[in-house]
Design an enzyme around this catalytic site. Structure first.
Site, PDB file in Angstrom:
ATOM      1  CD  GLU A 130      -2.795   0.746   2.489  1.00 20.20           C
ATOM      2  OE1 GLU A 130      -3.373   1.954   3.072  1.00 20.20           O
ATOM      3  OE2 GLU A 130      -3.195  -0.454   2.995  1.00 20.20           O
TER       4      GLU A 130
ATOM      5  CD  GLU B   3      -4.404   8.077   5.135  1.00 17.98           C
ATOM      6  OE1 GLU B   3      -5.612   8.306   5.020  1.00 17.98           O
ATOM      7  OE2 GLU B   3      -3.927   7.139   5.578  1.00 17.98           O
TER       8      GLU B   3
ATOM      9  CD1 TRP C 143     -11.647   7.781   5.174  1.00 21.94           C
ATOM     10  CD2 TRP C 143     -11.829   7.030   7.205  1.00 21.94           C
ATOM     11  NE1 TRP C 143     -10.141   7.628   5.804  1.00 21.94           N
ATOM     12  CE2 TRP C 143     -10.192   6.863   7.047  1.00 21.94           C
ATOM     13  CE3 TRP C 143     -12.295   6.470   8.496  1.00 21.94           C
ATOM     14  CZ2 TRP C 143      -9.615   6.782   7.798  1.00 21.94           C
ATOM     15  CZ3 TRP C 143     -11.182   6.279   9.237  1.00 21.94           C
ATOM     16  CH2 TRP C 143      -9.938   6.250   8.907  1.00 21.94           C
TER      17      TRP C 143
ATOM     18  CB  THR D 245      -9.284   5.278  15.192  1.00 22.80           C
ATOM     19  OG1 THR D 245      -8.517   3.846  15.161  1.00 22.80           O
ATOM     20  CG2 THR D 245      -9.500   5.558  13.827  1.00 22.80           C
TER      21      THR D 245
END
EC number: 3.2.1.14
Length: 453
Positions: free
Chosen positions: A119, A123, A204, A215
């Site tokens: 990956e 972001e 999101w 998170t």
């Protein structure tokens, strides 16, 4: 009524098992089907939908297109507008002109991910107007979160910038507006992404209150949905595959680039051609469409999108993305490493069974399809070489130092309580796990047996 309810639950468990069965990790199975190769270059300006090379992941939220490209909008909790490519590249260059969404705890994601969970990520965080994050993962390994790097940038949430991922067999390089920001060499200690990758994008809520503290901290804090809508913009995406052929396959389970086979072509077989294509597309020219026969779309697909004259290197066009796989994972259990799909909160059993794992001293949550977001705060040390950032601005003190990704899979409506989320606890395990499929199948068998007791 009892019978109907149990039958419905049984069918959803079976659906989840079948959904997991559709995802084949070449490191765990020797029977995975080849994946469609791009084998060409194109520029998509999204002036009329997603175009021939991308498809919606059909999550809640809206994806609109127009003269200014795409707008991915979250209007309420659980929205997670996201899309992915219908092709893979095997080494290549991806340029995206995007603007991140504003909003505390809102994550705008654009990334590449392979079926064996390599990956490469870009972001942005809606509460941090001064930085963006580069990140990468190898074979789904989330034992540590020290690969992410934070980079200063001027107004990533208000202005459009051109972000570039240049991925070769020797290095991964991230650039912004023409300036190299970070380079990861192939021999770095953390490993190197080297298997065919698809492209994902989405928005999101990493700051959903049902997510784990790590998170939420990583995303920048608790999301205030009263401030919705939250919109990320993607004006254009330029893609140049450095390999040729119609499809890519794994000849063994090593996960090395040398094990990748290009049907009807060659790995790294069009690097020079790709460089010519990039120059033409960035200057507003079209490229030779003969390569488009290698594309998974009709042969006319590339010619239509490549003829677009927008320069993907222009910093004036918007672009944005998301976690595939990144769908908003309102529950940390619903987030999964960049494989983009999902809503902010915990999905129902009809979507997937999530597996709680532990990596080192950090609790993480993964789905069977990808990597995970941090669930407890952790300090990250970026690997690789970092250059001075373009358009530098003071770094936000509120920025979290936990670096990682997102993602989750599933379409069903999320459950209302975090306590309702299905999970199976394991230890010292990272990457994609197949327990979800097994759990669903056992659940299905148990329910069927119950019906006849």
């Amino acid at each position: 009524m009892k019978f109907t309810t149990l039958a419905t639950i049984a069918s959803t468990l079976l659906f989840a098992a079948n959904a997991n069965a559709d995802t084949c990790n070449p490191l765990k199975s020797s029977d995975c089907s080849p994946v469609p190769a791009l084998g060409s270059s194109f520029l998509e300006k999204f002036d009329n939908g997603l175009g021939p090379h991308f498809e919606s992941l059909k999550k809640q939220g809206t994806i609109d297109s127009g003269s200014n490209g795409l707008s991915l909008t979250m209007k309420k909790r659980f929205d997670n507008p996201s899309f992915k490519s219908n092709f893979y590249i095997m080494f290549g260059r991806v340029e995206v002109v995007l603007k991140g969404a504003e909003g505390k705890g809102i994550v705008s994601s654009f990334y590449l991910q392979s079926d064996d969970l390599d990956e490469i990520d870009i972001e942005m965080f809606g509460g941090d107007p001064y930085q963006w994050q580069s990140n990468y993962f190898i074979k789904g390994n989330t034992a540590t979160y020290d690969r992410g790097g934070y980079h200063d940038i001027a107004n990533p949430l208000k202005d459009y910038h051109t972000y570039v991922i240049d991925w070769t067999k020797d290095a991964v390089t991230w650039s912004v507006d023409g300036s190299v920001i970070r380079t990861i060499p192939k021999d770095n200690a953390q490993g190197f992404p080297q298997s065919p990758m698809a492209i994902y994008a989405g928005i999101w809520a990493g700051g959903d209150p049902s997510n784990q503290p790590g998170t939420i901290d990583w995303a920048g804090g608790i999301t205030d949905y009263s401030q919705a809508p939250f919109t990320m913009g993607i004006k254009s995406v330029l893609v140049a595959d450095y390999s040729s052929g119609k499809q890519y396959s794994y000849s063994d389970q090593s996960g090395s680039w040398e094990s990748i086979k290009a049907d009807g072509g060659k790995v790294n077989g069009r690097y020079d051609q790709a460089q010519d294509d990039i120059k033409k597309l960035e200057s507003g020219q079209s490229v030779d469409s003969n390569d488009s026969s290698s594309s998974p779309s009709a042969s006319s697909s590339d010619s239509s999108s490549t003829s677009s004259a927008s320069s993907s290197s222009s910093s004036s066009s918007p672009s944005s993305t998301t976690s595939s796989s990144s769908s908003s994972s309102s529950s940390s259990s619903s987030s999964s490493s960049s494989s983009s799909e999902k809503s902010n909160a915990v999905p129902s059993a009809s979507v997937i069974v999530f597996i709680g794992t532990k990596g080192g001293d950090k609790t993480t949550v993964t789905s069977s399809s990808g990597v995970s977001v941090p669930t407890s705060a952790s300090v990250s040390t970026a690997a690789g070489t970092t250059s001075g950032s373009a358009n530098s601005a003071p770094a936000s003190a509120a920025s979290s130092t936990a670096s990682t990704v997102f993602i989750s899979t599933g379409d069903a409506a999320p459950s209302s309580s975090a306590s309702e989320k299905p999970s199976v606890s394991t230890t010292e395990n990272n990457g994609a796990v197949s327990v979800a499929k097994t759990t669903s199948l056992f659940g299905f068998v148990a329910l069927i047996g119950f019906l006849f007791v």
